[in-house]
Design a protein around this motif. Sequence first.
Motif, mmCIF file in Angstrom:
data_model
loop_
_atom_site.group_PDB
_atom_site.id
_atom_site.type_symbol
_atom_site.label_atom_id
_atom_site.label_comp_id
_atom_site.label_asym_id
_atom_site.label_seq_id
_atom_site.Cartn_x
_atom_site.Cartn_y
_atom_site.Cartn_z
ATOM 1 N N PRO A 61 -12.309 21.970 36.297
ATOM 2 C CA PRO A 61 -12.081 20.569 35.928
ATOM 3 C C PRO A 61 -11.690 20.419 34.465
ATOM 4 O O PRO A 61 -10.799 19.624 34.131
ATOM 5 C CB PRO A 61 -13.444 19.906 36.178
ATOM 6 C CG PRO A 61 -14.202 20.841 37.027
ATOM 7 C CD PRO A 61 -13.667 22.215 36.789
ATOM 8 N N TYR A 79 -8.081 21.412 33.938
ATOM 9 C CA TYR A 79 -7.209 20.399 34.529
ATOM 10 C C TYR A 79 -7.113 19.193 33.602
ATOM 11 O O TYR A 79 -6.025 18.678 33.331
ATOM 12 C CB TYR A 79 -7.752 19.982 35.900
ATOM 13 C CG TYR A 79 -6.902 18.944 36.567
ATOM 14 C CD1 TYR A 79 -5.796 19.326 37.313
ATOM 15 C CD2 TYR A 79 -7.189 17.594 36.428
ATOM 16 C CE1 TYR A 79 -4.995 18.370 37.908
ATOM 17 C CE2 TYR A 79 -6.394 16.637 37.015
ATOM 18 C CZ TYR A 79 -5.301 17.029 37.764
ATOM 19 O OH TYR A 79 -4.503 16.091 38.340
ATOM 20 N N ALA A 80 -8.272 18.778 33.089
ATOM 21 C CA ALA A 80 -8.278 17.612 32.210
ATOM 22 C C ALA A 80 -7.443 17.874 30.964
ATOM 23 O O ALA A 80 -6.631 17.044 30.555
ATOM 24 C CB ALA A 80 -9.717 17.262 31.820
ATOM 25 N N LEU A 97 -8.361 12.440 41.262
ATOM 26 C CA LEU A 97 -9.225 13.557 41.658
ATOM 27 C C LEU A 97 -8.813 14.110 43.012
ATOM 28 O O LEU A 97 -8.843 15.316 43.231
ATOM 29 C CB LEU A 97 -10.689 13.105 41.674
ATOM 30 C CG LEU A 97 -11.214 12.723 40.294
ATOM 31 C CD1 LEU A 97 -12.705 12.397 40.356
ATOM 32 C CD2 LEU A 97 -10.967 13.831 39.276
ATOM 33 N N ARG A 151 -7.551 17.871 43.800
ATOM 34 C CA ARG A 151 -8.179 18.753 44.787
ATOM 35 C C ARG A 151 -7.186 19.258 45.819
ATOM 36 O O ARG A 151 -7.225 20.411 46.226
ATOM 37 C CB ARG A 151 -9.325 18.019 45.490
ATOM 38 C CG ARG A 151 -10.655 18.582 45.067
ATOM 39 C CD ARG A 151 -11.803 18.203 45.971
ATOM 40 N NE ARG A 151 -11.558 18.300 47.394
ATOM 41 C CZ ARG A 151 -12.099 17.477 48.290
ATOM 42 N NH1 ARG A 151 -12.882 16.521 47.875
ATOM 43 N NH2 ARG A 151 -11.856 17.635 49.564
ATOM 44 N N ALA A 160 -11.312 9.897 33.943
ATOM 45 C CA ALA A 160 -11.380 11.175 34.658
ATOM 46 C C ALA A 160 -11.377 12.338 33.669
ATOM 47 O O ALA A 160 -12.099 13.313 33.839
ATOM 48 C CB ALA A 160 -10.201 11.308 35.621
ATOM 49 N N LEU A 201 -14.241 15.132 33.527
ATOM 50 C CA LEU A 201 -13.976 16.529 33.885
ATOM 51 C C LEU A 201 -14.272 17.486 32.740
ATOM 52 O O LEU A 201 -14.640 18.627 32.963
ATOM 53 C CB LEU A 201 -12.506 16.686 34.324
ATOM 54 C CG LEU A 201 -12.126 15.929 35.588
ATOM 55 C CD1 LEU A 201 -10.649 16.105 35.897
ATOM 56 C CD2 LEU A 201 -12.962 16.380 36.768
#
Lengths: 291, 328
Positions: A104, A107-108, A194, A198, B30, B34
């Motif tokens: 995560p 990705y962020a 999200l 995924r 988000a 994350l």
Amino acid sequence: MSGVRRDNVERRLFGVLRPVIIVLLLVVCLFPFYYMALLSFRPLDAVLQDPGALWPQAGEIDLGTYRDVLTSTANGGQGFLTFIRNSAIVAIGTVVLTLLVAIPGAYAVSRLDFFGRRQISAVFLGVYFFPAILLAIPLFVFFTRIGQRGTLSGLVVVYVAQVAAVSIYMLRNYFDTIPPSLEEAAAIDGCTRLQAMRHISLPLALPAIASNALFVFMIAWNEFLFALLFLVENRSKWTVSLGLSQLAGSIEVPTTVLMAGSVILTVPIIVLFFLSERWLAGGLTAGAEKG
Amino acid sequence: MRAPEPGRQDHRSRRPGPARSARVREDRRAGYLLISPTAVIVFVMVVLPILWTVSLAFQDVRLLNLRTTGVVGAYSLDNFRAVLTSPGFLDALVTTLVYSVFGTACAIGVGVVAALALRAPFRGRGLVRACMLIPYVAPVVAATFVWTTMLNPQFGVVNHYGTTLLGWNDPIAFLSSAESASPFGIDLHVSTALLTVVLFEGWRSFPFAFLFITARIQAIPESLEEAARVDGATPTQRFRHIVLPQLLPTLAVLTVLRFIWTFNNFDDIYLLTGGGSGTQVVAVRVYDYLINRGDIGAAAAQALVLAAILAVLVTVYLKLFGRSEEVG
């Protein structure tokens, strides 16, 4: 004219030097590991009598060293099976936890525009340049005080913190290569961020995630300093690295038996390395060709 | 060129205003969500400990009174005074420098040679390249153990062939001799053990340099060298004037990275010599203060001094290098 002659001389010289250097480098790189395997198969008295033998004599091969090193201490062995189990728990635990936080995070950092996302990777990587021994002092004190020194889980948490940054760095490079338009298409179909992550980006990043997992596994499996500081008092908690280093100092355990231990410590890493070599080399040097 | 019409500009953003800013806000939320697990664990397990080391370095903390000391205690400069004036600290610092400079030089030098030797393709080159990386990926404990055994004066294979084939008078105690090393009659003013750990560092780290240099060399456009070849440049001239200038930035980065990691290295020397025979680097000394003497405050002070010196050295290097880059 002399330039042409010089060119010829140099060409011939390097033509000879090149294979010599390659063979020399190969010997230097591989011989220690060959010697490790060799000693693990030879009985100790044979090694003492003929230390120069470069291959086992006929009928000399002896697998007793492996039996001895793996047998539990209760049965007179060195208990490496326990060490292997501990190392496996620590390494796999570190891999799972690191991926849980790093995927995560990567990705962020790669996709989402939030305040400080550029700075955060710099901070994470900057941390890398502090001596491990500097971190070791407060962590040693902290885990002693909360009574978690000597537990495998405490070690896992420390390892995750150590590798999370570089893990994010490697994964981010990969996420950067996945075109955002794929996710935008999913967004138009009504996916949230999200969900898009995924169902679209994660499956595409699987090769990178797998190689990253192997990379983290290798670091955790090989680690020595924190294992030494955290686990040394309790033999039943030793990792393979720690066990080997502790027993290497004692005179009671024959060198050949410990060589068998070294082989056990090294083989999983070499196997994983050859499985992942192509990906790993690429992941580590990503961006290097830009200078 | 026509000025963009207002209507067209609206067209370019795919969604109408409010929905788009909702997306931006969602992204931002988000993003924080994350990144927070990593941020928390790195903060708690790395950033806070570094700050805590600073605090410990100014207090009188020992393993014995560990449970009673708090974050707020009696702060003083005693640890620094004791550490900086203690016998052996300066020696350890010099040893660390010698070890890092020569270890780095060794690793990068061999890395360059290996990358050049493996530059032209041949059958099995991929496998050879992979083999070159093994010293770097192998567990440090196994690598040091096998080196210790190979160099053992009684039954090590190196001393066996040294005495029988190379005509050494006596086996050499590579890892426990504090005598000055003098290979081929040249006195190096460095203990044999220190020379050995430098060579070990070169052996173990050259693959890292090799990997990066290989990646960079592959990116050099072939046309450059082809042109030089047509102009009659010999292989050494082509290296000197074409390849090397292209490699310099990579070599500079490698120098910084390898120097930092060698400077901070604890495992290799601790496992090879335990810090004896003139090989005590500061990292090993910190460990000694922490575990054997139980003097946490002094250990923290030394670790901080180590980090500070490293920071100064790297800053100076970057300043110098950054300038020469601009001139060149």
